[in-house]
Design a protein around this motif. Structure first.
Motif, mmCIF file in Angstrom:
data_model
loop_
_atom_site.group_PDB
_atom_site.id
_atom_site.type_symbol
_atom_site.label_atom_id
_atom_site.label_comp_id
_atom_site.label_asym_id
_atom_site.label_seq_id
_atom_site.Cartn_x
_atom_site.Cartn_y
_atom_site.Cartn_z
ATOM 1 N N GLY A 147 4.567 -19.813 -10.412
ATOM 2 C CA GLY A 147 4.711 -19.932 -11.693
ATOM 3 C C GLY A 147 3.228 -19.899 -12.402
ATOM 4 N N ARG A 148 2.417 -19.761 -11.678
ATOM 5 C CA ARG A 148 1.019 -19.638 -12.071
ATOM 6 C C ARG A 148 0.628 -18.122 -12.848
ATOM 7 N N LEU A 149 1.277 -17.191 -12.493
ATOM 8 C CA LEU A 149 1.357 -15.900 -12.951
ATOM 9 C C LEU A 149 2.632 -15.503 -13.601
ATOM 10 N N LYS A 150 2.757 -14.827 -14.810
ATOM 11 C CA LYS A 150 4.162 -14.217 -15.048
ATOM 12 C C LYS A 150 4.086 -12.644 -15.021
ATOM 13 N N ARG A 151 4.800 -12.164 -14.382
ATOM 14 C CA ARG A 151 4.973 -10.659 -14.381
ATOM 15 C C ARG A 151 5.392 -10.079 -15.531
ATOM 16 N N VAL A 152 5.127 -9.003 -16.126
ATOM 17 C CA VAL A 152 5.699 -8.318 -17.246
ATOM 18 C C VAL A 152 5.710 -6.767 -16.764
ATOM 19 N N LEU A 153 6.600 -6.029 -17.344
ATOM 20 C CA LEU A 153 6.712 -4.477 -17.331
ATOM 21 C C LEU A 153 7.218 -4.113 -15.941
ATOM 22 N N GLU A 154 7.795 -4.953 -15.129
ATOM 23 C CA GLU A 154 8.392 -4.669 -14.112
ATOM 24 C C GLU A 154 9.030 -3.396 -13.688
ATOM 25 N N ASP A 155 9.994 -3.076 -14.857
ATOM 26 C CA ASP A 155 10.650 -1.816 -14.544
ATOM 27 C C ASP A 155 9.873 -0.748 -14.711
ATOM 28 N N TRP A 156 8.832 -0.713 -15.338
ATOM 29 C CA TRP A 156 7.747 0.227 -15.515
ATOM 30 C C TRP A 156 6.907 0.598 -14.115
ATOM 31 N N CYS A 157 6.867 -0.314 -13.214
ATOM 32 C CA CYS A 157 6.064 -0.047 -11.664
ATOM 33 C C CYS A 157 6.753 0.446 -10.606
ATOM 34 N N PRO A 158 6.346 1.509 -10.346
ATOM 35 C CA PRO A 158 7.277 2.338 -9.165
ATOM 36 C C PRO A 158 6.465 1.952 -7.785
ATOM 37 N N TYR A 159 7.113 2.369 -6.675
ATOM 38 C CA TYR A 159 6.410 2.095 -5.560
ATOM 39 C C TYR A 159 5.395 3.378 -5.138
ATOM 40 N N TRP A 160 4.281 3.170 -4.668
ATOM 41 C CA TRP A 160 3.431 4.136 -4.186
ATOM 42 C C TRP A 160 3.065 4.181 -2.758
ATOM 43 N N SER A 161 2.729 5.229 -2.297
ATOM 44 C CA SER A 161 2.366 5.191 -0.776
ATOM 45 C C SER A 161 1.325 4.182 -0.446
ATOM 46 N N GLY A 162 1.749 3.593 0.609
ATOM 47 C CA GLY A 162 0.935 2.522 0.976
ATOM 48 C C GLY A 162 -0.402 2.636 1.716
ATOM 49 N N PHE A 163 -1.092 1.550 2.190
ATOM 50 C CA PHE A 163 -2.278 1.884 3.005
ATOM 51 C C PHE A 163 -2.262 2.835 4.140
ATOM 52 N N HIS A 164 -3.033 3.492 4.490
ATOM 53 C CA HIS A 164 -3.075 4.520 5.740
ATOM 54 C C HIS A 164 -4.662 4.217 6.268
ATOM 55 N N LEU A 165 -4.418 4.276 7.539
ATOM 56 C CA LEU A 165 -5.854 4.354 8.523
ATOM 57 C C LEU A 165 -6.125 5.808 8.896
ATOM 58 N N TYR A 166 -7.181 6.336 8.555
ATOM 59 C CA TYR A 166 -7.519 7.771 8.694
ATOM 60 C C TYR A 166 -8.965 7.718 9.532
ATOM 61 N N TYR A 167 -8.779 8.884 10.241
ATOM 62 C CA TYR A 167 -10.037 9.382 11.042
ATOM 63 C C TYR A 167 -10.082 10.659 11.403
ATOM 64 N N PRO A 168 -11.603 11.021 11.626
ATOM 65 C CA PRO A 168 -11.582 12.604 11.963
ATOM 66 C C PRO A 168 -10.596 13.250 13.018
ATOM 67 N N SER A 169 -10.173 14.240 12.883
ATOM 68 C CA SER A 169 -9.148 14.881 14.120
ATOM 69 C C SER A 169 -9.942 14.966 15.396
ATOM 70 N N ARG A 170 -11.317 15.368 15.168
ATOM 71 C CA ARG A 170 -12.063 15.708 16.197
ATOM 72 C C ARG A 170 -12.448 14.488 16.939
ATOM 73 N N ARG A 171 -12.422 13.112 16.334
ATOM 74 C CA ARG A 171 -12.889 12.032 16.932
ATOM 75 C C ARG A 171 -12.303 11.777 18.466
ATOM 76 N N GLN A 172 -13.245 11.458 19.458
ATOM 77 C CA GLN A 172 -12.950 11.112 20.841
ATOM 78 C C GLN A 172 -12.395 9.589 20.764
ATOM 79 N N SER A 173 -11.327 9.584 21.058
ATOM 80 C CA SER A 173 -10.559 8.014 21.082
ATOM 81 C C SER A 173 -10.943 7.305 22.156
#
Length: 296
Positions: free
Chosen positions: A255-281
């Protein structure tokens, strides 16, 4: 050079065993091949290294001196090679990752905290940077950013679920301000804004509803480049904030925060880890990537 090294190793075995038979068995070669290699080494060096009789073999004075001088070096080489083999079987090394503060707090560290105790020789360096970073130039092993920000030439691994943003305000803020009903109403509010570290501009809050997309360039007195800083300011009553739902949810629940405009907030792509394709793993890097990989 390679023949000399192989023959010197064979010489040390003969000098130690004082027997062609035992040295050949130790090296896994035939006695005749070993004897031929020793004659070739002595011819190249121009000096006799071994005294041979029908019943025994022993180093000459020159052979004894050579064995004493080079023997410790070969021992160290064998020790280092054994250590490398152990490292290959036991992942070790430092993995450097750049990410935003909220990604580290809610996604990266919870998984690493479970992985690292099992692999004491792995170190992970986490650098908090809100903007897109050239991980190749800055010598990072990987970066973590929202999926839509990852360049196409990078290998991309999802490390979290889809992200939904929330517009929130504190109780004290709403005690003196009306609740916004549409995104356009935000133009009449004191909003805690976010400066984009890559482009330098103020981020326009993004909304979507029924296929309609809106970008609202909100205004406010406080400008940050960190979601955690925005959260603290919002909790203090400084204004409305736009932040990842996961970051705001604990405070909405209490209850410390109140959320508004929830029906206007869509889902977006989440976090991704990325690295160069030529990287030696490396084994350490592969373990970290697997630990962070998002599994539904």
């Amino acid at each position: 050079m390679r023949d000399n090294l192989n023959d010197l190793r064979a010489f040390l075995a003969v000098a130690e065993e004082r027997s062609f038979t035992r040295a050949a068995g130790k090296l896994g070669v035939s006695q005749s091949a070993l004897s031929h290699a020793m004659r070739g080494l002595e011819e190249r060096l121009g000096i006799r290294l071994l005294m041979r009789t029908t019943r025994s073999v022993s180093p000459t004075e020159a052979g004894e001196r050579l064995a004493q001088r080079i023997g410790p070096h070969f021992v160290r080489i064998e020790t280092e090679l054994a250590a490398l083999t152990e490292l290959r079987a036991k992942p070790a090394g430092t993995v450097r990752i750049t990410a935003s503060d909220d990604a580290i707090k809610h996604i990266v560290w919870p998984q690493l905290a479970k992985l690292l105790p099992a692999y004491p020789d792995i170190k992970v360096e986490l650098s908090i940077e809100p903007g897109l970073t050239d991980i190749v130039t800055e010598r990072y092993d990987a970066g973590i950013r929202p999926g839509e920000q990852v360049a196409k030439d990078m290998i991309s691994v999802p490390v979290g679920p889809e992200v939904r943003f929330a517009v929130v305000g504190s109780r004290s803020y709403f005690d003196s301000h009306p609740v916004p009903r549409t995104p356009q109403d935000l133009l009449n509010h004191n909003c805690i804004t976010f400066r984009q570290p890559t482009r330098g501009g103020i981020y326009a809050w993004e909304f979507e509803k029924g296929g309609r997309e809106l970008r609202v360039r909100v205004q406010g007195q406080a400008i940050f480049n960190s979601s955690l800083q925005s959260l603290d300011a919002c909790l203090s009553g400084a204004g409305l904030a736009h932040m990842p739902e996961e970051l705001a949810h604990p405070h909405i629940a209490t209850g410390r925060l109140k959320r508004v405009l929830e029906d206007w907030c869509p889902y977006w792509s989440g976090f991704h880890l990325y690295y160069p394709s030529r990287r030696q793993s490396s084994p350490a890097f592969a373990l970290v990537v697997d630990a962070l990989r998002y599994r539904r």
